[in-house]
Design a protein around this motif. Structure first.
Motif, PDB file in Angstrom:
ATOM      1  N   ARG A   1       3.403  17.622  -3.494  1.00 27.97           N
ATOM      2  CA  ARG A   1       2.703  16.349  -3.647  1.00 27.97           C
ATOM      3  C   ARG A   1       1.437  16.342  -2.807  1.00 27.97           C
ATOM      4  NH1 ARG A   1       6.082  11.157  -4.579  1.00 27.97           N
ATOM      5  NH2 ARG A   1       4.471  10.100  -5.770  1.00 27.97           N
TER       6      ARG A   1
ATOM      7  N   PHE B   1       7.510   4.733  -8.418  1.00 25.22           N
ATOM      8  CA  PHE B   1       6.466   5.149  -7.473  1.00 25.22           C
ATOM      9  C   PHE B   1       6.853   6.333  -6.573  1.00 25.22           C
ATOM     10  CE2 PHE B   1       4.723   0.689  -7.894  1.00 25.22           C
ATOM     11  CZ  PHE B   1       3.463   1.060  -8.331  1.00 25.22           C
ATOM     12  N   ARG B   2       7.960   6.209  -5.846  1.00 25.13           N
ATOM     13  CA  ARG B   2       8.157   7.096  -4.697  1.00 25.13           C
ATOM     14  C   ARG B   2       8.661   8.477  -5.061  1.00 25.13           C
ATOM     15  NH1 ARG B   2      10.817   2.533  -0.815  1.00 25.13           N
ATOM     16  NH2 ARG B   2      12.592   3.092  -2.140  1.00 25.13           N
TER      17      ARG B   2
ATOM     18  N   ARG C   1      -0.970  11.680   1.087  1.00 26.14           N
ATOM     19  CA  ARG C   1      -1.241  10.266   0.873  1.00 26.14           C
ATOM     20  C   ARG C   1      -1.818   9.668   2.156  1.00 26.14           C
ATOM     21  NH1 ARG C   1      -0.287  11.967  -3.794  1.00 26.14           N
ATOM     22  NH2 ARG C   1       0.370  10.566  -5.462  1.00 26.14           N
TER      23      ARG C   1
ATOM     24  N   LEU D   1       3.561   1.786  -1.425  1.00 23.20           N
ATOM     25  CA  LEU D   1       3.988   2.076  -2.800  1.00 23.20           C
ATOM     26  C   LEU D   1       2.815   2.494  -3.674  1.00 23.20           C
ATOM     27  CD1 LEU D   1       6.500  -0.777  -3.692  1.00 23.20           C
ATOM     28  CD2 LEU D   1       7.038   1.645  -3.317  1.00 23.20           C
ATOM     29  N   LEU D   2       1.746   1.702  -3.649  1.00 23.28           N
ATOM     30  CA  LEU D   2       0.660   1.939  -4.630  1.00 23.28           C
ATOM     31  C   LEU D   2      -0.002   3.288  -4.412  1.00 23.28           C
ATOM     32  CD1 LEU D   2      -2.689   1.576  -3.984  1.00 23.28           C
ATOM     33  CD2 LEU D   2      -1.875  -0.641  -3.229  1.00 23.28           C
ATOM     34  N   LYS D   3      -0.027   3.758  -3.163  1.00 28.67           N
ATOM     35  CA  LYS D   3      -0.703   5.033  -2.894  1.00 28.67           C
ATOM     36  C   LYS D   3       0.052   6.215  -3.495  1.00 28.67           C
ATOM     37  CE  LYS D   3       1.281   6.099   1.683  1.00 28.67           C
ATOM     38  NZ  LYS D   3       1.010   6.110   3.133  1.00 28.67           N
ATOM     39  N   MET D   4       1.315   6.004  -3.893  1.00 25.37           N
ATOM     40  CA  MET D   4       2.074   7.070  -4.532  1.00 25.37           C
ATOM     41  C   MET D   4       1.709   7.233  -6.007  1.00 25.37           C
ATOM     42  SD  MET D   4       3.465   7.780  -1.788  1.00 25.37           S
ATOM     43  CE  MET D   4       4.606   9.123  -2.116  1.00 25.37           C
ATOM     44  N   GLY D   5       1.051   6.265  -6.586  1.00 22.98           N
ATOM     45  CA  GLY D   5       0.649   6.343  -7.999  1.00 22.98           C
ATOM     46  C   GLY D   5      -0.400   7.423  -8.202  1.00 22.98           C
TER      47      GLY D   5
ATOM     48  N   TYR E   1       0.832  -1.216   0.000  1.00 27.02           N
ATOM     49  CA  TYR E   1       0.000   0.000   0.000  1.00 27.02           C
ATOM     50  C   TYR E   1       0.864   1.263   0.000  1.00 27.02           C
ATOM     51  CZ  TYR E   1      -3.569   3.439   0.935  1.00 27.02           C
ATOM     52  OH  TYR E   1      -4.382   4.536   0.820  1.00 27.02           O
TER      53      TYR E   1
ATOM     54  N   ALA F   1       3.098  -2.934  -7.748  1.00 24.34           N
ATOM     55  CA  ALA F   1       3.803  -2.764  -6.471  1.00 24.34           C
ATOM     56  C   ALA F   1       4.081  -4.121  -5.835  1.00 24.34           C
ATOM     57  CB  ALA F   1       2.982  -1.877  -5.530  1.00 24.34           C
TER      58      ALA F   1
ATOM     59  N   PHE G   1      -2.267   3.761   5.984  1.00 29.17           N
ATOM     60  CA  PHE G   1      -2.832   2.437   5.688  1.00 29.17           C
ATOM     61  C   PHE G   1      -4.218   2.269   6.309  1.00 29.17           C
ATOM     62  CE2 PHE G   1      -3.422  -2.101   6.626  1.00 29.17           C
ATOM     63  CZ  PHE G   1      -3.120  -2.698   5.418  1.00 29.17           C
TER      64      PHE G   1
ATOM     65  N   TYR H   1      -1.695  -0.331  -9.971  1.00 25.64           N
ATOM     66  CA  TYR H   1      -0.537   0.012  -9.128  1.00 25.64           C
ATOM     67  C   TYR H   1      -0.315  -1.079  -8.081  1.00 25.64           C
ATOM     68  CZ  TYR H   1      -1.369   4.740 -11.049  1.00 25.64           C
ATOM     69  OH  TYR H   1      -1.584   5.819 -11.869  1.00 25.64           O
TER      70      TYR H   1
ATOM     71  N   ASN I   1      -7.713   0.980   4.260  1.00 28.73           N
ATOM     72  CA  ASN I   1      -7.445  -0.460   4.223  1.00 28.73           C
ATOM     73  C   ASN I   1      -8.046  -1.124   5.464  1.00 28.73           C
ATOM     74  OD1 ASN I   1      -5.009  -1.071   2.045  1.00 28.73           O
ATOM     75  ND2 ASN I   1      -4.924   0.989   2.887  1.00 28.73           N
TER      76      ASN I   1
ATOM     77  N   ARG J   1       7.637   5.556 -16.892  1.00 25.14           N
ATOM     78  CA  ARG J   1       8.564   5.906 -15.807  1.00 25.14           C
ATOM     79  C   ARG J   1       9.728   4.921 -15.740  1.00 25.14           C
ATOM     80  NH1 ARG J   1       4.404   7.097 -10.772  1.00 25.14           N
ATOM     81  NH2 ARG J   1       3.796   9.230 -11.368  1.00 25.14           N
TER      82      ARG J   1
END
Lengths: 197, 197
Positions: B184, B14-15, B187, A39-43, A37, A135, B190, A131, B194, B137
């Motif tokens: 940015r 991603f990051r 974000r 990682l994917l949330k940065m997409g 998560y 990820a 979790f 993502y 989730n 990317r």
């Protein structure tokens, strides 16, 4: 300037990666879900909508519940997988935009437009689903995404307390068992599905 | 067993990656479009549907045409970008399933179900849109995905000869200019989006 990925990394996320039907016994833990998560949330999503809502089925009972909502062949894959994830989408994601997209009043773009919200939740929630797949692969996991399930049953089983959240798709997770995959489906040549203007 | 990505590669896809509003003068060529497509087409779609259809706007005239379909702020970004891509989706993708998914008669699942095809084209076409972003990317490019455009105008300008193809979203491509990005967007943690079951 970002460093392009080397050949091994491109293999991991795209070229050698496959959709696995079965997995080894290697366990998948909550720490793994959190790493994926993070990682994917940065997409990117449109106006930082982040409409996806994830339920990680880490215990066997939750996977049995999910399996009972799936088609026969998928049910068996879910029961035997180390983990599964339900990728839901919040069709009232716009309620979160005041903090997710503070630059402007993006919530107002979606107020009173449930059809526009459904469309945007599906588009951007699917981006986030992709993502998640990439990820997970990037962190060494394999994924088995699936569309063969009864959406009403999944919604009743996993989102009864959140009526604005609807399942988009589901996926199994683990370390892929190479004996469980079929031949790769054909891939189109560039000129079949692309044009240059 | 697939090799997990190292920290620099995770940053690239991603990051550290960002949505760029402006780009340097570095050219983007047809060879770059082909390299991106050769990666993104490996990403999984349900029953190997591959519903996305891409129009790569490599010459200035085609980007002017696309800019004329976009909102004011997006039009300017498209005009100044080295390249742009229109990510369309074929709502009659099922006609291709006999060769894309030869194992079974998957075309029959979608015959006579235009609503199901629209949904599946949007879901799986958006997965492919995300694969495009990540693939670009991964190869060292930056991307500026956009939803702010007049879909009817884009369809008329780019898919008049393919009435079953509708635009999903559009994106600029190039080497990102760091001075062109905003802070940015926040974000989620979790636990916000989730659950673990």
């Amino acid at each position: 300037m970002a460093q392009p990925l080397d050949a091994a990394a491109l293999d991991t996320i795209f070229r050698a990666a496959r959709t696995y039907n079965g997995f080894t016994d290697a366990p998948f833990t909550q720490a793994d879900a959190r790493a994926i998560y993070d990682l994917l949330k940065m997409g990117p999503t449109s106006a930082n909508q982040q409409p996806s809502r994830f339920v990680w089925c880490l215990d066997q009972a939750s996977r049995e519940t999910l399996a009972a909502c799936a088609s026969d062949s998928n049910a068996d894959k879910i029961r035997k997988a180390p983990a599964a994830v339900v990728i839901g989408m919040d069709q009232e994601f716009h309620e979160q935009l005041p903090w997710l997209f503070p630059h402007t009043d993006a919530k107002a773009w979606f107020d009173g437009d449930p059809e526009g919200r459904k469309l945007s939740a599906l588009r951007n929630g699917s981006l986030q689903g992709a993502y998640l797949i990439i990820a997970a692969r990037a962190l060494g996991w394999d994924v088995g995404p699936m569309s063969g399930f009864d959406a009403d049953k999944v919604n009743a089983a996993f989102f009864a307390d959140q009526p604005a959240v609807k399942v988009n798709f589901i996926a199994t997770l683990g370390k892929g068992d190479p004996s469980s995959i079929f031949d790769r489906g054909p891939r189109p040549e560039f000129d079949q599905f692309n044009r240059v203007a």
